[in-house]
Design a protein around this motif. Structure first.
Motif, mmCIF file in Angstrom:
data_model
loop_
_atom_site.group_PDB
_atom_site.id
_atom_site.type_symbol
_atom_site.label_atom_id
_atom_site.label_comp_id
_atom_site.label_asym_id
_atom_site.label_seq_id
_atom_site.Cartn_x
_atom_site.Cartn_y
_atom_site.Cartn_z
ATOM 1 N N ASP A 1 0.827 -1.208 0.000
ATOM 2 C CA ASP A 1 0.000 0.000 0.000
ATOM 3 C C ASP A 1 0.863 1.260 0.000
ATOM 4 O OD1 ASP A 1 -2.635 -0.435 -0.267
ATOM 5 O OD2 ASP A 1 -3.187 -0.125 1.824
ATOM 6 N N ASN A 2 0.392 2.269 -0.751
ATOM 7 C CA ASN A 2 1.034 3.592 -0.772
ATOM 8 C C ASN A 2 2.480 3.555 -1.270
ATOM 9 O OD1 ASN A 2 -1.242 5.030 0.367
ATOM 10 N ND2 ASN A 2 -0.751 4.012 2.297
ATOM 11 N N CYS A 3 2.777 2.599 -2.148
ATOM 12 C CA CYS A 3 4.127 2.531 -2.708
ATOM 13 C C CYS A 3 4.168 3.235 -4.067
ATOM 14 C CB CYS A 3 4.577 1.082 -2.858
ATOM 15 S SG CYS A 3 3.627 0.132 -4.065
ATOM 16 N N ARG A 4 5.388 3.526 -4.505
ATOM 17 C CA ARG A 4 5.608 4.108 -5.829
ATOM 18 C C ARG A 4 6.153 3.011 -6.742
ATOM 19 N NH1 ARG A 4 9.504 8.223 -3.087
ATOM 20 N NH2 ARG A 4 9.624 6.296 -1.879
ATOM 21 N N HIS B 1 -4.471 2.807 -3.806
ATOM 22 C CA HIS B 1 -3.368 3.321 -2.995
ATOM 23 C C HIS B 1 -2.030 2.880 -3.572
ATOM 24 C CE1 HIS B 1 -6.177 3.721 0.753
ATOM 25 N NE2 HIS B 1 -6.483 4.528 -0.234
ATOM 26 N N ILE B 2 -1.765 3.301 -4.783
ATOM 27 C CA ILE B 2 -0.517 2.961 -5.456
ATOM 28 C C ILE B 2 -0.194 4.114 -6.393
ATOM 29 C CG2 ILE B 2 -1.847 1.617 -7.140
ATOM 30 C CD1 ILE B 2 0.566 -0.067 -7.696
ATOM 31 N N SER B 3 1.036 4.605 -6.307
ATOM 32 C CA SER B 3 1.458 5.695 -7.193
ATOM 33 C C SER B 3 2.198 5.085 -8.377
ATOM 34 C CB SER B 3 2.371 6.664 -6.440
ATOM 35 O OG SER B 3 1.673 7.268 -5.374
ATOM 36 N N GLY C 1 -5.213 -4.572 0.756
ATOM 37 C CA GLY C 1 -4.940 -3.164 0.495
ATOM 38 C C GLY C 1 -5.993 -2.578 -0.421
ATOM 39 N N ASN C 2 -5.725 -1.400 -0.922
ATOM 40 C CA ASN C 2 -6.641 -0.712 -1.828
ATOM 41 C C ASN C 2 -5.918 -0.489 -3.141
ATOM 42 O OD1 ASN C 2 -8.111 1.305 -3.244
ATOM 43 N ND2 ASN C 2 -9.066 1.954 -1.327
#
Length: 500
Positions: free
Chosen positions: A192-195, A223-225, A219-220
């Motif tokens: 989650d929330n990684c680039r 929520h990924i860059s 996760g969602n």
């Protein structure tokens, strides 16, 4: 539904039905037609669902663009809605109507500017056949757009895969087989929330699998860059549509661009870099980049971009970042143009975590063997590298193509995980944990076979002398049979005047 290349239902039905167009226009144009219709059908259905919700709410916001974008839904102007397309399917001007629909969507949704195909008016495209294809998509039940986000995404992905197979060498430019992508993702385990970054992103398959992995592990997917770069204009457009169907926000730059000569993300430091760059790519513009900051371990030769790709990716890694990439096997051992020295420096910097030799025939575009490289900053097992020989894994799905099963992928990923945890035991012929000194003894060559050895064969209990007597007897019988066949062939050819 498990979705590997050998287990396709709905997607294949759409592909087979849409193939009524095949033979009417060139493959690359055909790809744009089908991919565009899948996209248009999906966003129109998603719009219709949101439109009905707004009508039922009764606040008069059904024509307010913001009421759609806030829910990550594209606003579709009336002339571009599928009901308009469907009702005009069998009119001679259907090509003009679809092209105008694409233009209207781009005008209303700036993120899609210059992305959608507008080739439906092409005189080479039979409009009667085009109308039949529109009917196929009209009859698709897509009332549940959330569920069909994956359904249409899978259909999109499946069609891209089929185009890759049809187009051969050029098809490999935009499609990496799912089993390769899944293996990279299962080993790297994006969170989650990684680039996530792909400097040769093709149609975006790495990002789709990364989002699926995150979602599957509580996760969602949002929520990924995502950052991607692609040099081919048509492929760049495919990737943009692929992300839009999946609901993945992605930065692919404002246009297609060459990664080496025009790095769109010079300051990006990614948690995960995943890529299947073009094999042995050249020329790649080395003469313009001789003093580039990315070549920390040495200037790559102009004749091959393999170590330019590797160093570009390392340059874009965050302090604890990880890379998973696909390379032709030559990169494991080559000494040409200073490549051996570059490889040595990368190994001595303790960046190579795992090397996995893959089976042949996984790709549509090439038959050469490939290897997966896993490069990691701040490795768990310092000074050690895992080698896996996975060449015997997989199964043939047809005469030309091999696929890895979910079990095969899990075997590779689980082996890497055990290595990282310090619990892996070497398995002769399959895996070995090797320290830097041993790699140095092998002149910094990374071919897995040098380290894992040959699988030990079980003793079948037959004494050696008896086995040799039996095998030589069988060989003698085969020779005798071959002489009989040779004599028969000579006689038959002689009978029709062809003496050998």
């Amino acid at each position: 539904m498990e979705n590997n290349n050998a287990n396709i239902g709905f997607e294949k039905h759409i592909w087979d039905a849409a193939c009524v167009l095949w033979g009417h226009i060139p493959a690359a144009e055909y790809r744009k037609v089908i991919i565009g219709l899948i996209f248009l059908k999906y966003i129109s259905t998603a719009f219709d669902k949101r439109y009905q919700e707004l009508v039922e709410e009764g606040d008069g916001f059904e024509d307010d663009i913001d009421a759609y974008t806030m829910e990550n839904v594209f606003f579709v102007p009336e002339e571009a809605r599928w009901v308009t397309i469907a009702s005009n399917a069998h009119k001679p001007e259907i090509g003009i109507i679809i092209d105008n629909a694409m233009k209207a969507i781009e005008k209303t949704n700036t993120s899609l500017k210059n992305v959608l195909p507008k080739n439906y008016v092409n005189p080479d495209l039979d409009k009667t056949v085009l109308g039949d294809v529109v009917d196929i998509f009209t009859n698709m039940d897509m009332s549940d757009t959330d569920g069909n986000k994956d359904l249409l995404g899978r259909t999109y992905e499946y069609c891209i895969q089929q185009f890759a197979a049809k187009e051969g060498q050029s098809g490999g430019e935009f499609y990496t087989p799912q089993s390769i992508v899944k293996t990279l993702v299962e080993v790297l385990k994006p969170f989650d929330n990684c680039r996530v970054y792909d400097p040769a992103c093709g149609s975006g398959g790495m990002f789709v699998q990364s989002a699926k992995f995150i979602e599957a592990h509580s996760g969602n997917r949002g929520h990924i860059s995502v950052y991607g770069q692609e040099a081919n204009a048509d492929t760049w457009k495919m990737a943009k549509m692929n992300m839009a169907i999946r609901g993945i926000e992605a930065d692919f730059g404002a246009h297609q661009a060459d990664t080496f000569t025009n790095d769109l993300f010079p300051h990006l430091k990614a948690d995960f870099v995943m890529a299947n760059p073009p094999f042995n790519y050249h020329p790649w513009g080395q003469e313009k980049l001789t003093d580039d900051i990315r070549w920390k371990y040495g200037l790559p030769p102009a004749s091959n971009a393999n170590f330019a790709w590797i160093q570009h990716m390392i340059h874009h890694l965050a302090p604890n970042g990880k890379i998973g990439l696909v390379l032709a096997n030559g990169a494991l051992s080559t000494q040409t143009g200073g490549e051996g020295a570059i490889r040595q420096k990368i190994i001595e910097s303790d960046l190579v975590e795992a090397i996995v030799a893959m089976p042949t025939q996984l790709f549509y575009s090439v038959t050469i063997p490939v290897t997966l490289w896993f490069i990691t900053k701040n490795k768990k097992q310092k000074g050690k590298t895992l080698f896996i020989d996975a060449r015997n894994l997989g199964h043939m799905v047809d005469r030309k193509h091999r696929d890895l099963s979910e079990e095969d992928i899990h075997t590779i990923a689980n082996t890497v995980e055990q290595f990282q945890n310090g619990s892996l035991e070497d398995k002769k012929g399959f895996c070995a944990v090797v320290d830097l000194d041993e790699i140095k003894k092998q002149d910094f060559i990374l071919t897995p076979g040098r380290y894992v050895g040959i699988e030990e064969q079980e003793d079948d209990g037959e004494p050696f002398e008896e086995k040799m007597a039996r095998l030589t007897s069988e060989l003698s019988e085969m020779f005798e049979k071959s002489h009989e066949l040779e004599k028969e062939i000579r006689e038959k050819l002689g009978a029709i005047g062809y003496e050998i």
